[in-house]
Motif scaffolding. Sequence first.
Motif, mmCIF file in Angstrom:
data_model
loop_
_atom_site.group_PDB
_atom_site.id
_atom_site.type_symbol
_atom_site.label_atom_id
_atom_site.label_comp_id
_atom_site.label_asym_id
_atom_site.label_seq_id
_atom_site.Cartn_x
_atom_site.Cartn_y
_atom_site.Cartn_z
ATOM 1 N N PHE B 69 0.621 -1.163 -0.236
ATOM 2 C CA PHE B 69 0.420 0.009 -0.094
ATOM 3 C C PHE B 69 0.619 1.314 -0.373
ATOM 4 C CE2 PHE B 69 -3.549 2.321 2.616
ATOM 5 C CZ PHE B 69 -4.628 2.816 1.149
ATOM 6 N N PRO B 73 0.878 1.843 -4.122
ATOM 7 C CA PRO B 73 0.130 1.367 -3.952
ATOM 8 C C PRO B 73 -1.479 1.645 -4.782
ATOM 9 C CG PRO B 73 0.394 4.082 -4.112
ATOM 10 C CD PRO B 73 1.795 2.908 -3.727
ATOM 11 N N HIS B 74 -1.071 1.570 -6.165
ATOM 12 C CA HIS B 74 -1.687 0.782 -7.488
ATOM 13 C C HIS B 74 -1.812 -0.650 -7.832
ATOM 14 C CE1 HIS B 74 -2.639 4.862 -9.180
ATOM 15 N NE2 HIS B 74 -1.651 5.316 -8.533
ATOM 16 N N TYR B 76 -1.111 -2.741 -5.245
ATOM 17 C CA TYR B 76 -1.862 -2.776 -3.938
ATOM 18 C C TYR B 76 -3.615 -2.765 -3.929
ATOM 19 C CZ TYR B 76 -4.485 -2.191 0.917
ATOM 20 O OH TYR B 76 -5.580 -1.748 1.768
ATOM 21 N N ALA B 77 -4.184 -1.473 -4.301
ATOM 22 C CA ALA B 77 -5.651 -1.255 -4.861
ATOM 23 C C ALA B 77 -5.573 -2.619 -6.254
ATOM 24 C CB ALA B 77 -5.776 0.434 -5.714
#
Lengths: 524, 340
Positions: B69, B73-74, B76-77
Amino acid sequence: MDLDPVLIGRWQFGITTVYHFWMVPLTLGLGMLVAILQTVYHRTGNEVYLRATKFFGKLFLINFIMGVATGLVQEFQFGMAWSEYSRFVGDVFGAPLALEALLAFFLESTFLGLWIFGWGRLPRAVHLGALWCAVIGSWISAYFIIVANSWMQHPVGVELVDGKPVMTDVWAVLGNNTAIAAYTHTLFGALAVGGSFLLGISWYHLYHRRKDGIDTVGPDGKVIVGESTDLPGRDKTDHAVWIKSLRIGALVGIIAFAGVSITGDVQAKLMFEQQPMKMASAEAACHDGTQFSVLTIADPSSNDCDGVQNIFEIPGLLSFLAKGDFSTPVHGVTTLLPEYQDRYGTHIPDDPRYGEHAGEAINYQPIMIVTYWGFRMMIGFGALAAGVCLIGLWWARKGTVPQSKWLSRGFLLAITAPFIANSAGWIFTEMGRQPFVVAPNPAQLDGVYMYTQAALSPEVTPGMLLFSLISLTLVYGVLMVVELRLLTTYVKGGVASAMPELEAKKTSKPTITDDGDDVLSFAY
Amino acid sequence: MEVLATIWFVLIVVLWMGYLFLDGFDLGVGMLLPFLARSERGKRVILNTIGPVWDGNEVWLITAAGAMFAAFPHWYASLFSALYIPLTLCLLFLIFRAVSIEYRGKGHTQAWKSFWTWAMAIGSAGTAFCVGAMLAITTLGLPLNAHGDIVGGAFAWASWPALLGGLGGLGYAFVHGLVFLGLKTEGDIRARARSWAGRIMLPAAVPFLIWFALSITQRTWLVVPVLLAVIALIGAFLAVRAGAEKRAFALHGVYLVAGLGSVFAGVFPNVLPSTLDPADSLTIETASSSDYTLTVMLIVTVVILPVIIAYQIFSYRQFLVRIAETHIPEAHKVPVAIRS
């Protein structure tokens, strides 16, 4: 299906998070109290504190594991259900989560394992140190998660690059005044939970010692401590365990209430600056004024200001809470609405990332009935818990409690008061932030904000969210029953439930010793 | 950007290796709980081999997710939202696994014990399957659109990589648990763990070996670490046969690390390939956080990770002794001091 995915997603997040936060304050508060009890034992060698440590330590562990299990969900579900949110805030919001794992969870979990299995195996000072490491770990974890949450309430330390917040100052994020206020407030709230827990359970035991005729009361009202021969562990030391725990618990509960009051006041003043709409709707303050509402009623089916009737108000008090004087008027909802519309627009942008909500009119006003009553339940139940602590301390001044079944049940029930206060406070602050998932910071960083409508994972459907909502709620419900039944069993067992050696002493049953082998002092 | 993101990619792979190496045996031990010992006392031996350490091991998973994350972040998302259904199941498995360890011994009816025994076994097996599947999926790809979202509905991830990684994770954890129990117990359980490990180790490794070998199609030189993994596995197998338990455990770890290393080296610089259009793949560059965030997190990690490893080693060193049935105290039935 005609279900709004954002609404289901919010229920899913709300239920799992509120549930998680029933375990957490008990872990934080009770953990600290158990560490203090063991420290006193370590210093004095007084068996009373050893027994209290072991007994409340056992209850702490039964609850702790549920906090761990439900906390896993938290770490995953930002990405699962709120991928747009995660993409938007990842640069700044992921860091405190990772720091929490690195700096807190490892410490907490590793040393708690050492503590559980370390009785009689580790040197005594090391064993005590292990518990302190675990408790400090849990307190550090609370700090980082509140840093993350406070950034959603009051974003700092970032600048906008290509429409997204990029962290520029980690110290600003870690030192966010919203976070410091919320962190201290949460810790005192957790201590209130720990205090009430000690008080309620100790009261219950003292009552049953009287009911069973073990302790009696002399003509001066002072306790005459007795001893039971047939019930395990209910000797004279047992009485001291409960009366000392009762006093420590009640005292901590009272101090904690003073703490939540002071930190809550700081928070309220910050909130009037940072999220004026949240505070206005917490007060059901439709119009500018100085008065604090004691009772306001409204038509619950509508959320507008027309149906709001202020029944009883205290002039000047709201201004005092917000600004520290009695005359500066505080802005009401009707004043704030046009300001918000002016700054952030009247409609959600017509952008596909808002899904079916694209182009909708924005309602900047949180659901007033929730914020108004959430705020009051938090204060009311917090005060109730402290009041019970005060009364309990007074009532038990002569060394035991009245022989009243209903009083004993009342004190047990009062354990729920600080839990309700904690939940109400969080529901208030999270629902009061709506319609934003990241609220704007009007003074410093006005461009950094995000609507909750834009935060959901685009490909996640209402059916998927419902699957998660229903399955987790069912499992959580079952586990809640299991946890409460286990806690009840262990509470009813008294200190002997956590100290088999007390029973062994009574029945002179030998603890197993297989020649030369060292039997684990604790095993699952 | 490139250098920092590369370092973070390596660190996250290391966190996953740490998770599978450490919690891998916890999961295996959990799966074996109903099978490897018949008596209650034997089951408690099995459970107590991981008692003090499993929770600290599980934190490697939380840290891996949290670090993804923070640093990507991308990644993870996109990955976590694409796997919404399997990860929900994974969380349920993890919840039951955690709770069963703590609660199993706190009740005394046969029904209570067997419920939590099976909750532990199914929770552990499910977790091993889901984590294995997730890691295989992130290296073999998903049907992602340009925005990074999965196309094709709630079950679009359900393809052969999920099955390959899932079965691989299951097999790996099962064997790792056996090897660990051989190392940590005494008596019947030790003998049985050793004999089971000798029989099942090689067939259980087939799915992971296929996954590892696929990395050679990306970069030919990865044949070196893949071969290393194969040699380590054979070495572990021979060590089990020879009764060299420490060596078996260590080599089974080398097998995992070499294999995962080659898999992630193969997919680099992608972190999550798109099977629809290579241009839509998430890479260390498109998925990562800013240099500032990566630097801050790197400083903290470089300082704290050695400390964590040090105190985890300290914790393991307190519980080095092999556990036998004679070490297990009499089950303590909670007394009833208050009757009403």
